[in-house]
Design a protein around this motif. Structure first.
Motif, mmCIF file in Angstrom:
data_model
loop_
_atom_site.group_PDB
_atom_site.id
_atom_site.type_symbol
_atom_site.label_atom_id
_atom_site.label_comp_id
_atom_site.label_asym_id
_atom_site.label_seq_id
_atom_site.Cartn_x
_atom_site.Cartn_y
_atom_site.Cartn_z
ATOM 1 N N ASP A 34 0.831 -1.196 0.000
ATOM 2 C CA ASP A 34 0.000 0.000 0.000
ATOM 3 C C ASP A 34 0.869 1.250 0.000
ATOM 4 O OD1 ASP A 34 -3.037 0.511 0.334
ATOM 5 O OD2 ASP A 34 -2.079 2.047 1.548
ATOM 6 N N GLY A 56 -5.961 1.175 3.712
ATOM 7 C CA GLY A 56 -7.366 0.841 3.898
ATOM 8 C C GLY A 56 -8.040 1.510 5.073
ATOM 9 N N GLU A 80 -14.225 1.717 -1.298
ATOM 10 C CA GLU A 80 -12.896 1.696 -1.885
ATOM 11 C C GLU A 80 -12.105 2.889 -1.382
ATOM 12 O OE1 GLU A 80 -14.300 1.881 -5.886
ATOM 13 O OE2 GLU A 80 -14.013 4.046 -6.028
ATOM 14 N N GLU A 81 -10.803 2.905 -1.685
ATOM 15 C CA GLU A 81 -10.007 4.058 -1.290
ATOM 16 C C GLU A 81 -10.418 5.256 -2.125
ATOM 17 O OE1 GLU A 81 -5.461 5.352 -1.916
ATOM 18 O OE2 GLU A 81 -5.712 3.733 -0.429
#
Length: 365
Positions: A34, A56, A80-81
């Motif tokens: 990430d 997240g 979602e991001e």
């Protein structure tokens, strides 16, 4: 193929295939790590705060990077991001966070509570394709005007900024050719400031209510800065109080092709070039915002956060405690992936060398 050649081929494959698998595994680990998402600085009850999307979750941090709250995005009703977020105050002083989700697309608004710190009462404000100029675009940024109940959406691949009411009515859109791959947005003194990426400038647009004209009032060309190399593009910007207490300085993030190798460039209150920041060896800043009297910067490829003073001094890494450990975990994942790839490539080269050596020896018999 002779029996000897078969044995050599089997040995080469026995060495080569695990190496290939290691390279594949390493590349997956590296790509799967990430990296920093949207960030914003804001003020709550006189205290400076940072909001960061990472791994997240929404992280709320104080001005020194100490964690205040961590909320998984799903707890905020996000699927979602988000591609971007904005933080605003209502006319009665309530702080709110706004998130843009790409897939639907939609804008979600949450209220900030003081105790325990975090967001709550999240609700969808506007949804649908009217939020985009180009339906396939995935580079979308927002700015919110709560006083006039308007949303500004920069659609990079649609090459335009669109204004909508909180009820979803389209109020206007920038003219064709005015913007080219617009990125970050900020509202300043009644004007909408846009990082006009591929025009290599920061531009101020007239967006007076109710229906904005999107007329350019002024602009700053990155090429005017002596420390901006040719072709640098405007990915982001922020306004900081000058070290001498004068009017706010403009800091721009000038990136190379592919939004890489960003440089932080400063301009004074008259928008004359003033210098560049010491980035402390961070080679890939991609997102910046004001945090108190400093810049908060996200290093995309290096996976980290750091601060820069108004005079350009590097203030060190940003983030402490559990947040710093989470960031370090993703950096470790990238390094592990790179190690697997290096070992795998070495094994593949060794397999080929062994095959060549054994084949040469076999032919000499």
């Amino acid at each position: 193929m002779t029996r000897s050649e078969t044995r050599i081929a089997a040995l080469v494959l026995a060495l080569f295939l695990p190496g290939l698998a290691a390279v594949f595994w390493g590349s997956q680990e590296r790509a799967g790590a990430d990296r920093p998402g949207p960030l914003r600085g804001f003020t709550q009850a006189g205290a400076e705060r940072a909001a960061v999307i990472f791994h997240g979750a929404l992280h709320l941090l104080d001005a020194e990077g100490r964690p205040l709250a961590r909320q998984p995005l799903r707890e905020l009703g996000l699927a979602e991001e988000p591609t971007d977020m904005d933080w605003t105050a209502t006319p009665d002083g309530r702080l709110q966070a706004w998130f843009f989700e790409d897939t639907v697309p939609r804008i979600v608004r949450c209220d900030l509570r003081a105790t325990p710190p975090g967001l709550h009462a999240c609700a969808q404000v506007v949804a649908g394709e009217r939020l985009k100029v180009n339906p396939t675009s995935r580079a979308v940024h927002i700015a919110v005007d709560p006083a006039n109940e308007r949303l500004f959406v920069a659609d990079a691949q649609g090459h335009a900024v669109r204004a909508l009411s909180f009820q979803g009515e389209v109020l206007g859109q920038s003219a064709a050719g005015e913007l080219l791959f617009p990125n970050r947005l900020r509202l300043q003194a009644g004007l909408l400031v846009v990082a006009d990426n591929d025009h290599q400038r920061v531009v101020w647009l007239d967006v007076a209510p109710p229906r904005p004209a999107f007329r350019a009032e002024r602009s700053v060309q990155l090429a005017s800065h002596p420390q901006s190399s040719a072709g640098r593009k405007a990915a982001d910007f922020a306004f900081l109080p000058a070290p001498d207490g004068a009017a706010p300085m403009l800091w721009t993030l000038a990136v190379a092709q592919g939004q890489k190798r960003g440089r932080l460039l400063a301009y004074d209150a008259a928008y004359a070039p003033r210098g560049a920041a010491d980035q402390g060896g961070h080679a890939d800043p991609l997102i910046i915002d004001r945090l108190g009297n400093a810049l908060l910067v996200a290093d995309f490829e290096g996976i980290g956060y750091f601060r820069v003073a108004a005079d350009g001094r590097f203030l060190g890494a940003f983030g402490q405690g559990a947040f710093a450990e989470e960031v370090q975990g993703e950096r470790d994942r990238v390094r592990a992936g790179q190690l697997w790839m290096a070992v795998g490539r070495a094994a593949m080269v060794l397999a080929l060398l062994v095959g060549l050596a054994l084949g040469w020896r076999d032919r000499r018999k």
